[in-house]
Design an enzyme around this catalytic site. Structure first.
Site, PDB file in Angstrom:
ATOM      1  CB  VAL B  76      -0.690  -0.031   1.378  1.00  0.00           C
ATOM      2  CG1 VAL B  76      -1.566   1.294   1.423  1.00  0.00           C
ATOM      3  CG2 VAL B  76      -2.219  -1.319   1.214  1.00  0.00           C
ATOM      4  CB  CYS B  77       0.658   4.576  -2.357  1.00  0.00           C
ATOM      5  SG  CYS B  77       1.703   5.736  -1.625  1.00  0.00           S
TER       6      CYS B  77
END
Lengths: 99, 130
Positions: B76-77
């Site tokens: 997940v960024c």
């Protein structure tokens, strides 16, 4: 180098489809999914532009999204399922999603 | 063949479900998923706090089970997640926020992981919008 273009937005809401058709190379493919399958609505301007773009054998639509919207693929479009989508992505060198 | 899959939409968007069905079909077809990357609003697909209406599919829950079952690398960024309030325990403590909604199997990391995933895969598949 061939590219599979994937469009998921309705052609009645923006210019993605017409921009894509302008850029589409002669070896490129086009996959319609989600609301983009509305481009296949009979008698519509988007369908006319698809038919005028010489896409025989390289125009595809996700079967599930066609069924959900009661749209039939017609003669120029091949309906594919998800395993078909995976296989299709490997038939082209690159996949470009019009996000 | 190897796929990297990037998801740009939240769990309630049809494109998040399309990404999941594509990923399931890829594994079922004997292919490999080298990385899943959740970017922009896609970070909401990773939130453990998503509650789907009873008559709708729980796509966030399906992502979680799919990733756990197949032990996939799901990134997940971190910048996209922080600004949307999707935090793991470490970040919640760092910024003194009251809740954690990003437990395992998700990992917070940078955009470089998308680039690296795309380089190591035969195809990068992006899913976003509606």
């Amino acid at each position: 180098m061939s590219t599979l273009h994937v469009i998921s937005h309705s052609p009645f809401g923006d210019n993605r489809l017409s921009s894509c058709l302008r850029l589409l190379g002669s070896d490129d493919g086009l996959l319609l999914c989600g609301d983009a399958v509305y481009a296949l609505q009979p008698g519509s301007a988007p369908l006319a532009s698809l038919q005028a773009s010489n896409l025989q054998g390289r125009l595809f639509a996700l079967e599930e999204d066609l069924n959900a919207r009661a749209i039939s693929a017609g003669e120029t479009t091949r309906a594919i399922d998800y395993p078909g989508f995976v296989a299709l992505s490997l038939n082209y060198d690159k996949v470009n999603s019009w996000l | 063949m190897k796929f990297a899959i990037a998801v740009f939409s939240p769990a309630h968007a049809p494109s998040s479900r399309r990404a999941l069905l594509f990923a399931q079909a890829a594994l079922a077809g004997g292919h490999e998923i080298v990385r899943l990357f959740f970017y922009q609003d896609g970070v909401h697909s990773a939130s453990a706090n998503v509650v789907a209406p009873q008559d709708e599919l729980d796509v966030a829950g399906q992502w979680r089970s799919f990733i756990t079952e197949h032990q996939l690398d799901a990134v997940v960024c971190i910048a996209a997640a922080l600004r949307r309030g999707v935090l793991n325990a470490e970040e919640a403590q760092r910024y003194q926020r009251p809740a954690v909604n990003l437990p395992a199997p998700w990992e917070l990391s940078g955009l470089g992981q998308l680039h690296e995933g795309a380089q190591s895969a035969d195809r990068l598949m992006c899913f976003g919008g509606d």
